[in-house]
Design a protein around this motif. Structure first.
Motif, PDB file in Angstrom:
ATOM      1  N   CYS A  13       0.849  -1.189   0.000  1.00 12.74           N
ATOM      2  CA  CYS A  13       0.000   0.000   0.000  1.00 12.74           C
ATOM      3  C   CYS A  13       0.891   1.248   0.000  1.00 12.74           C
ATOM      4  CB  CYS A  13      -0.867  -0.027   1.262  1.00 12.74           C
ATOM      5  SG  CYS A  13      -2.200   1.162   1.269  1.00 12.74           S
ATOM      6  N   ASN A  14       0.359   2.336  -0.560  1.00 14.17           N
ATOM      7  CA  ASN A  14       1.098   3.598  -0.495  1.00 14.17           C
ATOM      8  C   ASN A  14       0.804   4.299   0.825  1.00 14.17           C
ATOM      9  OD1 ASN A  14      -1.537   4.389  -1.079  1.00 14.17           O
ATOM     10  ND2 ASN A  14      -0.939   5.919  -2.566  1.00 14.17           N
ATOM     11  N   ASN A  63      -4.559   4.905  -0.633  1.00 12.02           N
ATOM     12  CA  ASN A  63      -5.583   4.894  -1.682  1.00 12.02           C
ATOM     13  C   ASN A  63      -5.175   4.022  -2.876  1.00 12.02           C
ATOM     14  OD1 ASN A  63      -3.616   6.587  -2.744  1.00 12.02           O
ATOM     15  ND2 ASN A  63      -5.089   8.012  -3.617  1.00 12.02           N
ATOM     16  N   ARG A  64      -4.003   3.393  -2.804  1.00  9.30           N
ATOM     17  CA  ARG A  64      -3.523   2.493  -3.856  1.00  9.30           C
ATOM     18  C   ARG A  64      -2.891   1.260  -3.222  1.00  9.30           C
ATOM     19  NH1 ARG A  64      -1.720   5.728  -8.892  1.00  9.30           N
ATOM     20  NH2 ARG A  64      -2.601   7.760  -8.424  1.00  9.30           N
ATOM     21  N   GLN A  88      -2.408  -3.377  -9.847  1.00  9.23           N
ATOM     22  CA  GLN A  88      -2.603  -2.192  -9.021  1.00  9.23           C
ATOM     23  C   GLN A  88      -4.087  -1.855  -8.948  1.00  9.23           C
ATOM     24  OE1 GLN A  88       0.072   1.141  -9.574  1.00  9.23           O
ATOM     25  NE2 GLN A  88      -1.626   2.561  -9.402  1.00  9.23           N
ATOM     26  N   ARG A  89      -4.516  -1.362  -7.791  1.00  5.44           N
ATOM     27  CA  ARG A  89      -5.891  -0.890  -7.614  1.00  5.44           C
ATOM     28  C   ARG A  89      -5.825   0.463  -6.937  1.00  5.44           C
ATOM     29  NH1 ARG A  89     -11.062  -3.062  -7.609  1.00  5.44           N
ATOM     30  NH2 ARG A  89     -12.507  -2.138  -6.142  1.00  5.44           N
ATOM     31  N   ARG A  90      -6.645   1.400  -7.439  1.00  2.00           N
ATOM     32  CA  ARG A  90      -6.703   2.747  -6.870  1.00  2.00           C
ATOM     33  C   ARG A  90      -8.137   3.054  -6.496  1.00  2.00           C
ATOM     34  NH1 ARG A  90      -5.390   7.500 -10.794  1.00  2.00           N
ATOM     35  NH2 ARG A  90      -7.433   6.901 -11.532  1.00  2.00           N
ATOM     36  N   HIS A 113     -10.967   5.801  -5.760  1.00  2.00           N
ATOM     37  CA  HIS A 113     -11.235   7.205  -6.094  1.00  2.00           C
ATOM     38  C   HIS A 113     -11.731   7.971  -4.881  1.00  2.00           C
ATOM     39  CE1 HIS A 113     -10.381   6.878 -10.324  1.00  2.00           C
ATOM     40  NE2 HIS A 113     -11.034   5.731 -10.331  1.00  2.00           N
ATOM     41  N   ARG A 135     -10.129   5.187   1.680  1.00  2.00           N
ATOM     42  CA  ARG A 135      -8.808   4.589   1.842  1.00  2.00           C
ATOM     43  C   ARG A 135      -8.957   3.106   2.148  1.00  2.00           C
ATOM     44  NH1 ARG A 135      -5.069   8.695   5.212  1.00  2.00           N
ATOM     45  NH2 ARG A 135      -5.583  10.535   4.008  1.00  2.00           N
TER      46      ARG A 135
END
Length: 116
Positions: free
Chosen positions: A48-49, A53-54, A69-71, A73, A76
């Protein structure tokens, strides 16, 4: 994405945030050096970042390596706060996590549309 790792050995979350610019080699190095695991052992590794959120998923399927990868919108990802470097998830917890639900507070099965 939750179906991608339906047949994996284990799902490991790396607790510390990582730079999302890292690719397969950089994340594999974290798996080996920081998590103390073999990246090609059949487990999925989720990163995770800092803003949560990613996420990125590193998975060896026997023939090659997947990096997905999943983000989000909005909102969190719910991430564990632990003194350990990694945290194991069940398949049900993984499905809740990718749905953006607080998987740490739930013991029920995921909704039917997420169980596929």
């Amino acid at each position: 994405m939750s179906g991608l790792i339906a047949n994996t050995g284990q799902i490991w979350l790396a607790v510390e945030p990582v730079d999302m610019r890292r690719g397969i080699d950089g994340l594999s190095m974290i798996v080996q050096q920081t998590l103390g695991r073999a990246p090609c052992a059949g487990s999925a590794f989720v990163f995770c970042n800092r803003t949560r959120n990613r996420i990125k998923v590193l998975l060896w399927d026997g023939a090659g390596v997947w990096l997905c990868q999943r983000r989000l919108h909005q909102g969190r990802f719910i991430w564990p706060k632990s003194n350990d470097c990694c945290f194991a998830l069940t398949q049900a917890q993984w499905k809740w996590l990718t749905a953006g639900v607080d998987w740490q507070r739930l013991s029920a099965l995921p909704p039917a549309h997420l169980q596929a």
